[in-house]
Write an enzyme that holds these catalytic residues in place. Structure first.
Site, short mmCIF file in Angstrom:
data_model
loop_
_atom_site.label_atom_id
_atom_site.label_comp_id
_atom_site.label_asym_id
_atom_site.label_seq_id
_atom_site.Cartn_x
_atom_site.Cartn_y
_atom_site.Cartn_z
N ASP A 108 16.23 12.56 -1.71
CA ASP A 108 15.54 13.40 -2.70
C ASP A 108 14.41 12.63 -3.38
N ARG B 40 16.30 -1.12 -5.43
CA ARG B 40 17.26 -2.23 -5.52
C ARG B 40 16.81 -3.37 -4.63
N LEU C 273 21.15 0.58 -11.67
CA LEU C 273 21.74 1.43 -12.71
C LEU C 273 22.90 0.77 -13.43
N GLN D 287 25.65 6.29 -6.24
CA GLN D 287 26.48 6.08 -5.05
C GLN D 287 26.87 7.50 -4.70
N SER E 129 26.08 17.79 -9.66
CA SER E 129 26.41 18.14 -8.27
C SER E 129 27.42 19.28 -8.19
N GLU F 131 29.74 19.26 -6.26
CA GLU F 131 31.06 18.63 -6.08
C GLU F 131 31.89 18.75 -7.34
N TYR G 134 33.72 10.32 -7.15
CA TYR G 134 32.31 10.69 -7.26
C TYR G 134 32.15 11.92 -8.16
N HIS H 185 22.03 19.73 0.00
CA HIS H 185 20.71 19.98 0.59
C HIS H 185 20.40 18.85 1.56
N ARG I 51 39.50 12.99 3.73
CA ARG I 51 39.45 12.51 2.34
C ARG I 51 40.81 12.72 1.68
N PRO I 52 41.22 11.83 0.77
CA PRO I 52 42.51 12.01 0.09
C PRO I 52 42.61 13.36 -0.61
P1 NAP Z 1 20.84 9.27 -1.47
O1 NAP Z 1 19.95 9.58 -0.33
O2 NAP Z 1 22.16 8.66 -1.23
O3 NAP Z 1 20.00 8.32 -2.46
C1 NAP Z 1 20.64 7.65 -3.52
C2 NAP Z 1 19.63 6.76 -4.20
O4 NAP Z 1 20.28 6.06 -5.28
C3 NAP Z 1 19.05 5.66 -3.28
O5 NAP Z 1 17.70 5.45 -3.62
C4 NAP Z 1 19.87 4.45 -3.65
O6 NAP Z 1 19.23 3.22 -3.39
C5 NAP Z 1 20.01 4.67 -5.15
N1 NAP Z 1 21.09 3.91 -5.75
C6 NAP Z 1 22.38 3.83 -5.36
N2 NAP Z 1 23.08 3.00 -6.16
C7 NAP Z 1 22.20 2.53 -7.07
C8 NAP Z 1 22.30 1.62 -8.15
N3 NAP Z 1 23.45 1.01 -8.45
N4 NAP Z 1 21.20 1.36 -8.86
C9 NAP Z 1 20.02 1.94 -8.57
N5 NAP Z 1 19.86 2.81 -7.56
C10 NAP Z 1 20.94 3.11 -6.81
O7 NAP Z 1 21.09 10.57 -2.35
P2 NAP Z 1 20.28 11.97 -2.37
O8 NAP Z 1 20.86 12.85 -1.31
O9 NAP Z 1 18.83 11.71 -2.39
O10 NAP Z 1 20.75 12.57 -3.75
C11 NAP Z 1 20.04 12.31 -4.94
C12 NAP Z 1 20.95 12.55 -6.13
O11 NAP Z 1 21.41 13.89 -6.13
C13 NAP Z 1 22.21 11.70 -6.17
O12 NAP Z 1 22.51 11.43 -7.52
C14 NAP Z 1 23.28 12.59 -5.57
O13 NAP Z 1 24.55 12.22 -6.06
C15 NAP Z 1 22.83 13.94 -6.12
N6 NAP Z 1 23.17 15.12 -5.32
C16 NAP Z 1 22.80 15.17 -4.00
C17 NAP Z 1 23.05 16.31 -3.27
C18 NAP Z 1 22.65 16.43 -1.83
O14 NAP Z 1 23.14 17.35 -1.16
N7 NAP Z 1 21.76 15.58 -1.34
C19 NAP Z 1 23.67 17.42 -3.89
C20 NAP Z 1 24.01 17.33 -5.23
C21 NAP Z 1 23.74 16.18 -5.95
P3 NAP Z 1 19.31 2.52 -1.93
O15 NAP Z 1 18.29 3.24 -1.08
O16 NAP Z 1 18.97 1.12 -2.22
O17 NAP Z 1 20.71 2.71 -1.43
O1 G4F Z 2 28.19 15.67 4.32
P1 G4F Z 2 29.27 15.32 3.40
O2 G4F Z 2 29.68 13.90 3.31
O3 G4F Z 2 28.85 15.89 1.98
P2 G4F Z 2 29.68 16.22 0.66
O4 G4F Z 2 30.97 15.51 0.61
O5 G4F Z 2 29.72 17.70 0.52
O6 G4F Z 2 28.76 15.59 -0.48
C1 G4F Z 2 27.35 15.79 -0.47
O7 G4F Z 2 27.04 16.96 -1.18
C2 G4F Z 2 27.39 16.92 -2.58
C3 G4F Z 2 27.02 18.28 -3.18
O8 G4F Z 2 28.08 19.16 -3.06
C4 G4F Z 2 26.62 15.79 -3.22
F1 G4F Z 2 26.89 15.76 -4.55
C5 G4F Z 2 27.01 14.48 -2.58
O9 G4F Z 2 26.23 13.43 -3.14
C6 G4F Z 2 26.70 14.56 -1.09
O10 G4F Z 2 25.30 14.66 -0.94
O11 G4F Z 2 30.60 16.16 3.77
C7 G4F Z 2 30.56 17.57 3.88
C8 G4F Z 2 31.88 18.04 4.46
C9 G4F Z 2 33.10 17.45 3.74
O12 G4F Z 2 34.04 18.46 3.53
C10 G4F Z 2 33.66 16.43 4.72
O13 G4F Z 2 35.07 16.24 4.66
O14 G4F Z 2 31.97 17.59 5.82
C11 G4F Z 2 33.27 17.07 6.05
N1 G4F Z 2 33.20 16.11 7.15
C12 G4F Z 2 33.85 16.25 8.33
N2 G4F Z 2 33.64 15.19 9.11
C13 G4F Z 2 32.57 14.94 7.18
C14 G4F Z 2 32.83 14.35 8.41
N3 G4F Z 2 31.77 14.35 6.25
C15 G4F Z 2 31.23 13.14 6.58
N4 G4F Z 2 30.40 12.54 5.70
N5 G4F Z 2 31.47 12.52 7.77
C16 G4F Z 2 32.27 13.07 8.73
O15 G4F Z 2 32.50 12.51 9.80
#
Ligand code: NAP
Ligand code: G4F
Length: 350
Positions: free
Chosen positions: A15, A35, A66, A90, A132, A134, A155, A185, A285-286
């Site tokens: 993002d 980082r 952070l 994370q 999120s 989640e 998380y 997304h 996942r647990p």
């Molecule tokens: P992402 O690709 O995993 O990116 C996470 C970012 O946070 C990376 O730039 C990472 O740096 C940085 N980061 C991790 N630990 C850190 C720390 N201790 N200090 C400073 N920076 C740190 O996540 P994303 O998909 O872009 O999502 C962006 C945000 O939206 C996150 O907060 C995520 O939880 C939230 N979110 C995402 C989704 C989704 O579907 N994508 C949905 C809902 C909410 P590095 O590159 O160095 O690892």
């Molecule tokens: O792709 P996932 O790891 O995404 P999850 O757990 O939904 O989390 C993502 O979306 C959240 C928003 O709702 C964000 F907040 C979060 O930061 C992240 O971006 O898993 C999606 C589903 C889960 O139910 C998981 O159990 O896919 C299932 N799954 C099945 N096999 C797997 C796998 N997930 C992962 N990562 N890897 C697998 O092999």
């Protein structure tokens, strides 16, 4: 006219990279926290890199973390941003069971650290917190801004804290602080360990003869999957409203991991997915979140935000991109959709 300054945490993430592109085109000066790593970790923003020795550059990267309070305080006071987009986290749900304390320190306390820095600075900084879907966990769908939270992972617990602390600093200190409750997304820049990208990437590798199988966990979980660049626009809109509020951002459609497999293998011309997929319990996942379906009517009404890309199109966009990355010829339906639906698109096609 005064140039607006944005500070992005998580600028190197999926993002963060799209948001940087978006804000640079809107003429912002963009500051991002990266980082320190032993290898380069800026691949998602390398196409936006500007030589710091040139005049007029508008993208600045700062080392930080952070978990480091002093560092966050210093950066906020030094940069004096108009807007902070707090995306750093994370963000992997499964990993949060292995690293619960680190996840809470980064995702929950990290948010508090930024809010404290804003409060102590006395500056009128607008704050966007990446909450999120989640957080809804077990709560029955469709989920909207009024749905109770029932988090199912460290998380999600950390994100619930970040949500409430953002609201508290809005109510207690009058900070323009908002939560975007974004549902999943995805896109070509999605981290390769999240399930959609893991599948699209593995399919391209199978096609290229690099791999034979893909190992996955729970295939029955259902998610509301949207296209990441569209969700970035919602983040921006949330901070441009007159009043600070919280918004759900989602497509309103939900599909299982199995459906993603079916659609992706079919589109890639590999036929049935079953011969290629093995279940590996390591990926269970647990505690699992079974179904997420977002109700984004508030975002539609107040932000004028509505997603154009739905499930099947998303799958095609991701497969096309992963084919291209390996030098394979994609069928191109995903690329065609992007061209048709976004003639003025602001992001680089990967
Ligand atoms: P992402 O690709 O995993 O990116 C996470 C970012 O946070 C990376 O730039 C990472 O740096 C940085 N980061 C991790 N630990 C850190 C720390 N201790 N200090 C400073 N920076 C740190 O996540 P994303 O998909 O872009 O999502 C962006 C945000 O939206 C996150 O907060 C995520 O939880 C939230 N979110 C995402 C989704 C989704 O579907 N994508 C949905 C809902 C909410 P590095 O590159 O160095 O690892
Ligand atoms: O792709 P996932 O790891 O995404 P999850 O757990 O939904 O989390 C993502 O979306 C959240 C928003 O709702 C964000 F907040 C979060 O930061 C992240 O971006 O898993 C999606 C589903 C889960 O139910 C998981 O159990 O896919 C299932 N799954 C099945 N096999 C797997 C796998 N997930 C992962 N990562 N890897 C697998 O092999």
């Amino acid at each position: 006219m005064k140039i607006k300054k944005a500070l992005i945490t998580g600028i190197t993430g999926q993002d963060g990279s799209y948001l940087t592109e978006f804000l640079l085109l809107k003429s912002y000066e963009v500051h991002g926290i990266i980082r320190r790593a032993s290898t380069f970790n800026t691949s998602r923003i390398d196409h936006l890199y500007q030589d710091p020795h040139l005049n007029g550059m508008r993208l600045f990267l700062h080392y930080g973390d952070l978990t480091d309070t002093g560092n966050i305080e210093r950066l906020v006071n030094q940069i004096k941003p108009d807007e902070i987009y707090h995306l750093g986290a994370q963000s992997h749900v499964r990993v949060s069971f292995d690293m619960p304390e680190y996840t809470v320190n980064t995702d929950a306390l990290g948010t508090l650290r930024i809010l404290e820095a804003i409060k102590n600075s006395g500056l009128p900084i607008k704050f966007y917190n990446a909450a999120s879907s989640e957080m809804f966990g077990f709560s029955l769908p469709p989920q909207n801004e009024n749905t109770p939270f029932h988090p199912r992972s460290p998380y999600a617990c950390a994100k619930v804290f970040s949500y409430y602390i953002t609201r508290l600093y809005r109510e207690a200190y009058g900070i323009f602080a908002c939560n975007g409750i974004l549902f999943n997304h995805e896109g070509p820049r999605r981290g390769p360990t999240f399930v959609t990208r893991k599948i699209s990437r593995a399919i391209a590798r199978i096609k290229a003869g690099i791999e034979k199988k893909i190992y996955l966990g729970n295939l029955d979980a259902k998610r509301d999957w949207g296209y990441a660049p569209e969700y970035i626009e919602a983040m921006y809109l949330i901070l441009q409203q007159e009043n600070p509020e919280d918004y759900v951002v989602a497509t309103g459609e939900s599909h299982s991991v199995k459906e993603f497999l079916e659609e992706a293998f079919k589109y890639a011309g590999l036929g049935d997915w079953q011969p290629y997929v093995e279940i590996d319990p390591r990926y269970f996942r647990p505690a699992e979140v079974e179904v997420l379906i977002g109700d984004a009517s508030k975002s539609k009404k107040e932000l004028g935000w509505e997603p154009k890309i739905k499930f099947q199109e998303l799958v095609k966009i991701m497969i096309d991109a992963d084919f291209r990355k390996l030098g394979l010829n994609p069928s191109g339906e995903g690329d065609k959709t992007l061209k048709e639906k976004f003639p003025n698109k602001w992001w680089k096609i990967d």
